[in-house]
Design a protein around this motif. Structure first.
Motif, PDB file in Angstrom:
ATOM      1  N   PRO A  63      -5.241   2.361  -2.156  1.00  0.00           N
ATOM      2  CA  PRO A  63      -5.337   0.901  -2.063  1.00  0.00           C
ATOM      3  C   PRO A  63      -5.174   0.412  -0.626  1.00  0.00           C
ATOM      4  O   PRO A  63      -4.747   1.142   0.263  1.00  0.00           O
ATOM      5  CB  PRO A  63      -4.176   0.423  -2.927  1.00  0.00           C
ATOM      6  CG  PRO A  63      -3.141   1.485  -2.756  1.00  0.00           C
ATOM      7  CD  PRO A  63      -3.897   2.790  -2.586  1.00  0.00           C
ATOM      8  N   VAL A  64      -5.499  -0.851  -0.444  1.00  0.00           N
ATOM      9  CA  VAL A  64      -5.234  -1.559   0.811  1.00  0.00           C
ATOM     10  C   VAL A  64      -4.124  -2.563   0.512  1.00  0.00           C
ATOM     11  O   VAL A  64      -4.286  -3.424  -0.361  1.00  0.00           O
ATOM     12  CB  VAL A  64      -6.492  -2.261   1.348  1.00  0.00           C
ATOM     13  CG1 VAL A  64      -6.167  -2.985   2.654  1.00  0.00           C
ATOM     14  CG2 VAL A  64      -7.616  -1.260   1.562  1.00  0.00           C
ATOM     15  N   ILE A  65      -2.985  -2.411   1.202  1.00  0.00           N
ATOM     16  CA  ILE A  65      -1.790  -3.225   0.939  1.00  0.00           C
ATOM     17  C   ILE A  65      -1.512  -4.094   2.150  1.00  0.00           C
ATOM     18  O   ILE A  65      -1.505  -3.630   3.290  1.00  0.00           O
ATOM     19  CB  ILE A  65      -0.568  -2.343   0.638  1.00  0.00           C
ATOM     20  CG1 ILE A  65      -0.862  -1.383  -0.515  1.00  0.00           C
ATOM     21  CG2 ILE A  65       0.645  -3.202   0.310  1.00  0.00           C
ATOM     22  CD1 ILE A  65      -1.105  -2.033  -1.843  1.00  0.00           C
ATOM     23  N   TYR A  66      -1.249  -5.383   1.876  1.00  0.00           N
ATOM     24  CA  TYR A  66      -0.857  -6.306   2.939  1.00  0.00           C
ATOM     25  C   TYR A  66       0.346  -7.108   2.443  1.00  0.00           C
ATOM     26  O   TYR A  66       0.271  -7.798   1.422  1.00  0.00           O
ATOM     27  CB  TYR A  66      -1.999  -7.246   3.316  1.00  0.00           C
ATOM     28  CG  TYR A  66      -1.630  -8.257   4.382  1.00  0.00           C
ATOM     29  CD1 TYR A  66      -1.382  -7.858   5.691  1.00  0.00           C
ATOM     30  CD2 TYR A  66      -1.498  -9.612   4.084  1.00  0.00           C
ATOM     31  CE1 TYR A  66      -1.028  -8.764   6.668  1.00  0.00           C
ATOM     32  CE2 TYR A  66      -1.156 -10.531   5.059  1.00  0.00           C
ATOM     33  CZ  TYR A  66      -0.911 -10.109   6.353  1.00  0.00           C
ATOM     34  OH  TYR A  66      -0.557 -11.011   7.315  1.00  0.00           O
ATOM     35  N   GLU A 105      -6.091  -4.600  13.152  1.00  0.00           N
ATOM     36  CA  GLU A 105      -5.785  -3.185  13.292  1.00  0.00           C
ATOM     37  C   GLU A 105      -5.439  -2.588  11.927  1.00  0.00           C
ATOM     38  O   GLU A 105      -4.634  -3.143  11.169  1.00  0.00           O
ATOM     39  CB  GLU A 105      -4.597  -2.991  14.248  1.00  0.00           C
ATOM     40  CG  GLU A 105      -4.899  -3.464  15.662  1.00  0.00           C
ATOM     41  CD  GLU A 105      -3.681  -3.401  16.561  1.00  0.00           C
ATOM     42  OE1 GLU A 105      -2.572  -3.718  16.066  1.00  0.00           O
ATOM     43  OE2 GLU A 105      -3.814  -3.037  17.747  1.00  0.00           O
ATOM     44  N   PHE A 106      -6.072  -1.435  11.600  1.00  0.00           N
ATOM     45  CA  PHE A 106      -5.830  -0.726  10.340  1.00  0.00           C
ATOM     46  C   PHE A 106      -5.141   0.602  10.642  1.00  0.00           C
ATOM     47  O   PHE A 106      -5.360   1.215  11.694  1.00  0.00           O
ATOM     48  CB  PHE A 106      -7.166  -0.455   9.615  1.00  0.00           C
ATOM     49  CG  PHE A 106      -7.821  -1.681   9.039  1.00  0.00           C
ATOM     50  CD1 PHE A 106      -7.634  -2.025   7.715  1.00  0.00           C
ATOM     51  CD2 PHE A 106      -8.628  -2.504   9.834  1.00  0.00           C
ATOM     52  CE1 PHE A 106      -8.242  -3.157   7.181  1.00  0.00           C
ATOM     53  CE2 PHE A 106      -9.227  -3.628   9.311  1.00  0.00           C
ATOM     54  CZ  PHE A 106      -9.032  -3.952   7.989  1.00  0.00           C
ATOM     55  N   TRP A 107      -4.321   1.072   9.690  1.00  0.00           N
ATOM     56  CA  TRP A 107      -3.706   2.389   9.806  1.00  0.00           C
ATOM     57  C   TRP A 107      -3.312   2.883   8.409  1.00  0.00           C
ATOM     58  O   TRP A 107      -3.203   2.095   7.465  1.00  0.00           O
ATOM     59  CB  TRP A 107      -2.485   2.359  10.732  1.00  0.00           C
ATOM     60  CG  TRP A 107      -1.327   1.552  10.199  1.00  0.00           C
ATOM     61  CD1 TRP A 107      -0.290   1.975   9.455  1.00  0.00           C
ATOM     62  CD2 TRP A 107      -1.127   0.133  10.379  1.00  0.00           C
ATOM     63  NE1 TRP A 107       0.557   0.953   9.149  1.00  0.00           N
ATOM     64  CE2 TRP A 107       0.070  -0.194   9.721  1.00  0.00           C
ATOM     65  CE3 TRP A 107      -1.841  -0.863  11.055  1.00  0.00           C
ATOM     66  CZ2 TRP A 107       0.578  -1.490   9.694  1.00  0.00           C
ATOM     67  CZ3 TRP A 107      -1.337  -2.140  11.029  1.00  0.00           C
ATOM     68  CH2 TRP A 107      -0.157  -2.458  10.349  1.00  0.00           C
ATOM     69  N   ILE A 130      -3.462   2.076   2.790  1.00  0.00           N
ATOM     70  CA  ILE A 130      -3.939   1.565   4.076  1.00  0.00           C
ATOM     71  C   ILE A 130      -3.379   0.165   4.264  1.00  0.00           C
ATOM     72  O   ILE A 130      -3.419  -0.653   3.340  1.00  0.00           O
ATOM     73  CB  ILE A 130      -5.479   1.550   4.139  1.00  0.00           C
ATOM     74  CG1 ILE A 130      -6.011   2.994   4.059  1.00  0.00           C
ATOM     75  CG2 ILE A 130      -5.965   0.880   5.417  1.00  0.00           C
ATOM     76  CD1 ILE A 130      -7.513   3.081   3.943  1.00  0.00           C
ATOM     77  N   SER A 131      -2.818  -0.090   5.437  1.00  0.00           N
ATOM     78  CA  SER A 131      -2.315  -1.418   5.763  1.00  0.00           C
ATOM     79  C   SER A 131      -3.016  -1.900   7.022  1.00  0.00           C
ATOM     80  O   SER A 131      -3.712  -1.137   7.705  1.00  0.00           O
ATOM     81  CB  SER A 131      -0.804  -1.382   5.957  1.00  0.00           C
ATOM     82  OG  SER A 131      -0.290  -2.694   6.121  1.00  0.00           O
ATOM     83  N   VAL A 144     -11.735   0.821  14.000  1.00  0.00           N
ATOM     84  CA  VAL A 144     -11.231   2.164  14.252  1.00  0.00           C
ATOM     85  C   VAL A 144      -9.734   2.152  13.945  1.00  0.00           C
ATOM     86  O   VAL A 144      -8.976   1.349  14.501  1.00  0.00           O
ATOM     87  CB  VAL A 144     -11.467   2.590  15.714  1.00  0.00           C
ATOM     88  CG1 VAL A 144     -10.848   3.964  15.968  1.00  0.00           C
ATOM     89  CG2 VAL A 144     -12.949   2.598  16.024  1.00  0.00           C
ATOM     90  N   ALA A 145      -9.276   3.041  13.058  1.00  0.00           N
ATOM     91  CA  ALA A 145      -7.883   3.059  12.609  1.00  0.00           C
ATOM     92  C   ALA A 145      -6.956   3.577  13.713  1.00  0.00           C
ATOM     93  O   ALA A 145      -7.347   4.392  14.549  1.00  0.00           O
ATOM     94  CB  ALA A 145      -7.741   3.919  11.365  1.00  0.00           C
ATOM     95  N   LEU A 146      -5.705   3.097  13.689  1.00  0.00           N
ATOM     96  CA  LEU A 146      -4.670   3.574  14.599  1.00  0.00           C
ATOM     97  C   LEU A 146      -4.047   4.857  14.039  1.00  0.00           C
ATOM     98  O   LEU A 146      -3.957   5.041  12.818  1.00  0.00           O
ATOM     99  CB  LEU A 146      -3.577   2.519  14.774  1.00  0.00           C
ATOM    100  CG  LEU A 146      -4.027   1.150  15.308  1.00  0.00           C
ATOM    101  CD1 LEU A 146      -2.839   0.191  15.327  1.00  0.00           C
ATOM    102  CD2 LEU A 146      -4.634   1.277  16.697  1.00  0.00           C
TER     103      LEU A 146
END
Length: 774
Positions: A63-66, A105-107, A130-131, A144-146
């Protein structure tokens, strides 16, 4: 057959308006448009994120969590064209579309365990996710992910600051920020800057008021150990700061203005640097033993460190330029007259110096004169310590001794183990040694013409069955030597004057201060008495036995003893001496400590004229009449088991004690003297009844059976006295000191039923009001 003429002809009329059949295509078109909108809206926002690898990312699962809310999912994952990474296709909720910009920014969040703690622990159960951190800029779909989470990804509230440091050291993300050893925040991240490292820290909201513009931050990592002859000083932070590093801060000025988010501060290497310092350059002809970090001391106190050391023109033969960091506020004391010199252990014909540098290493000593002022560009260090003559007002005296012993220039002068001066000079002549000493002005009145000085260096050890007694003025006197003095009391004291001479005795026992008073004690037997047996008064040693021998008549033992100077008043007519030995009984024991320490001689002081010869008692004297409380006399036909020390009970609670007994003047009765403690004096009234509560009372009847009554085991074995007071209207008046009561041999039952209400003082009993001298 019908007639054709009767058939009406058809009339065709044209139809007007739009036919209803055309509504169907319009409805179908509307439904198609709505379905297209619904499909686009439900499909979400699609973006791509490039990762170094796809480890921990699963299509349809990751998942993508925020901020703890699921806002999307991985819909696709494929290798890049160059096969060096992967690209994940994310389908995000349209609700967060305003957050997805060019600088977002994604990581990938996954569990991490380090010395500073555990992060991403929730992924152990729910799996990786992914956050992202919202950014600004234009709308974008490719990112581009960190490799690691960016700084300040923690959304917890608090004051965020930026600390600038030359290097990161042992600090790590999650390490604590401490204020007076209390955890008030943590390190959120760090990154390289143009001139060093920027460290992002967060201060918890409840502690943000502790930070203002005067705050100073320093690294507080690991363990700091300072060792020297004065001891070992170990400084540590919390366990987290020892393992993962930490930052501490202090705010010296509480009234300065508060700071805003992202305010910048300098991060110092240690607390001393954080206090502020001034760099001072000193030239040393021979810097032997100096290193970066060597101490700079003023009057024995560390005031700085060696910051750097460099040979002049890169030639060791030309000496070295040493930069010293002098801490605030000590650098304010420096001026053009300030002297610097190197202190290191040295052995010469004049003695040993610099012993305190054996463990801590060589250090730089500083001497200041006058008030602070302008400092030169560079000082030149002295080749040896300057003249030790103190440039302060005070009293200078001369001590005469046969030998110098361990005393040297700089040795301290002590009065009651407090340094009040020091040795300034040492001169040798044909008759002995002259020692010049300086006494500070504030202590000059302690020195009288009658004062005695002695060498207080080294250790004094004495021992016996009670243990070892080791005496030393201080650790400094053991190592560097020292002199102590005592001023005895005289009828007409005279203050010492400048230049007055005294004799320096080798030890305290050699001074006249030790000469007490010699006395002779005559005992019937010398059992338990030997040379060194102590004489005690109220548990304090006041003298010693010097010798034990038979007297000239061969019928007594003569004990020669010496009283301490402070106990000379005990040598008076009327003083009583006796030997204290261990006593064992059914109830308890007395003087049990003498089983280990040995018997001793106790004394009860007299009030007559000075006397030095006494006939000792065979047993302890009776207890003296107490000065506090209520003293009463009980009259009885027989003493029975009553003796000194027997308790007096009220409702089985001890409220007093028997301190003596005697026969009446006509010998017809026994008089028993008791003392009631001050707090319980109000319990005794004129109509109170006293009885002997010792032993067991047995009442036997043929029909009533047997009744056995006894008090406590203590009164059963040692005896006791009890009393009761009637209550209500029968409560009698208070009695005065010396009142006489009859002591009944048995108790009347009605006395036990008396329950008067008598108020007692609130203050607690301060202890026994009578004491035996032993």
């Amino acid at each position: 057959m019908m007639n054709d003429r009767n058939i009406s002809s058809a009339v065709v009329a044209p139809k007007r308006g739009l036919s209803a059949i055309w509504l169907l295509p319009l409805i179908a078109l509307g439904i198609a448009v709505w379905l297209m909108y619904k499909s686009l809206n439900d499909s979400g926002l699609s973006v791509t994120v490039a990762f170094d690898n796809g480890s921990g990312i699963n299509v349809g699962k990751t998942p993508v969590i925020y901020q703890g809310i699921n806002v999307g999912q991985v819909q696709g994952l494929q290798l890049d064209d160059d096969l060096e990474g992967v690209t994940a296709t994310l389908e995000l909720s349209r609700q967060i579309e305003p957050l997805i910009k060019k600088n977002t920014e994604f990581w990938l969040v996954k569990p991490q365990i380090s010395l500073s703690g555990v992060s991403g622990l929730d992924t152990l159960v729910a799996g990786n996710y992914i956050s992202f951190k919202p950014g600004d800029g234009e709308v974008a779909q490719h990112f581009v992910a960190l490799n690691t989470p960016p700084p300040q990804t923690n959304n917890l509230p608090g004051l965020r600051l930026v600390l600038n440091a030359a290097e990161l050291g042992s600090l790590s993300v999650g390490a604590p920020v401490l204020y007076q050893q209390i955890d008030v925040g943590d390190i959120e991240g760090y990154q390289l800057s143009n001139d060093g490292i920027e460290i992002n820290v967060r201060i918890d909201p409840q502690y943000s008021h502790l930070v203002n513009s005067s705050s100073r931050f320093w690294a507080h990592s690991g363990v700091k150990i300072n060792a020297g002859l004065q001891g070992i000083d170990i400084e540590t932070g919390s366990m987290a700061s020892i393992l993962a590093g930490g930052i501490a801060f202090d705010t010296p000025t509480k009234d300065d203005s508060f700071v805003d988010n992202n305010a910048q501060f300098k991060l110092f290497k240690n607390q001393d640097r954080a206090k502020g310092s001034k760099i001072v350059s000193v030239y040393f002809r021979n810097p032997d033993g100096l290193n970066v970090g060597s101490n700079v001391r003023l009057l024995g106190m560390d005031i700085g460190k060696v910051e750097s050391l460099k040979f002049v023109d890169n030639n060791p033969n030309l000496g070295a330029k040493v930069n010293l960091a002098i801490y605030s506020p000590h650098h304010r004391y420096l001026n053009e007259k300030t002297d610097f010199w190197l202190v290191k252990p040295e052995v010469s014909s004049s003695g040993v110096s610099g012993l305190d540098a054996l463990i801590g290493g060589p250090y730089i000593n500083v001497k200041v004169e006058g008030k602070g002022g302008a400092t030169p560009d560079q000082y030149t260090a002295l080749l040896k310590a300057p003249d030790s003559r103190i440039q302060q007002p005070g009293l200078r005296l001369t001590l005469r001794s046969d030998e110098l012993s361990s005393v040297s220039i700089g040795s301290k002068i002590y009065y009651r183990k407090i340094a009040v001066g020091q040795v300034e000079s040492v001169d040798l002549d044909k008759d002995g040694v002259n020692i010049g000493i300086f006494i500070h002005e504030r202590y000059a009145t302690l020195v009288h013409r009658e004062s005695q000085f002695w060498n207080a260096s080294g250790l004094s050890i004495s021992g016996g069955l009670g243990g070892l007694d080791i005496q030393a003025d201080s650790l400094a006197t053991i190592v560097a030597g020292g002199i102590a003095f005592h001023t005895p009391q005289v009828s007409k004291p005279q203050l010492a004057w400048e230049g007055l001479g005294f004799t320096l005795y080798p030890d305290f026992q050699s001074t006249s201060a030790e000469k007490g008073r010699d006395i002779s004690l005559f005992f019937a037997t010398g059992s338990n008495i030997s040379k060194g047996t102590e004489i005690k008064y109220q548990g304090i040693k006041v003298g010693d036995v010097v010798s034990v021998e038979l007297d000239s008549n061969m019928d007594r033992v003569k004990v020669s003893a010496r009283l301490a100077p402070s106990a000379k008043a005990l040598a008076r007519t009327g003083s009583q001496f006796w030997v204290v030995r261990p006593q064992l009984g059914l109830i308890g024991t007395r003087n049990l400590e003498t089983l280990v320490t040995g018997s001793y001689i106790s004394v009860r002081p007299g009030s007559g004229s000075i006397n030095t010869s006494f006939v000792a008692l065979d047993k302890p004297p009776p207890l003296s009449k107490p000065s506090n409380g209520l003293n009463l006399i009980l009259t009885a036909a027989q003493r029975g088991s009553i003796k000194e020390g027997v308790k007096v009970f009220y409702r089985d609670i001890p409220v007093g004690e028997v301190f003596g007994y005697e026969l009446a003047e006509d010998a017809s009765q026994t008089l028993i003297h008791i003392n009631i403690e001050p707090r319980y004096a109000s319990l005794v009234r004129e109509n109170s009844q006293f009885w002997n509560s010792s032993g067991i009372a047995v009442k036997f009847g043929l029909f009533s059976g047997a009744t056995i009554r006894s008090k406590s085991i203590e009164s059963l074995l040692e005896g006791g006295i009890a009393f009761a007071t009637p209550g209500g209207d029968e409560l009698g008046p208070l009695v005065s000191d010396g009142n006489n009561f009859a002591l009944h041999q048995s108790v009347d039952q009605q006395w036990l039923d008396w329950t008067p209400r008598i108020s007692l003082p609130n203050e607690a009993d301060t202890g026994e009001n009578w004491l035996r001298a032993d």
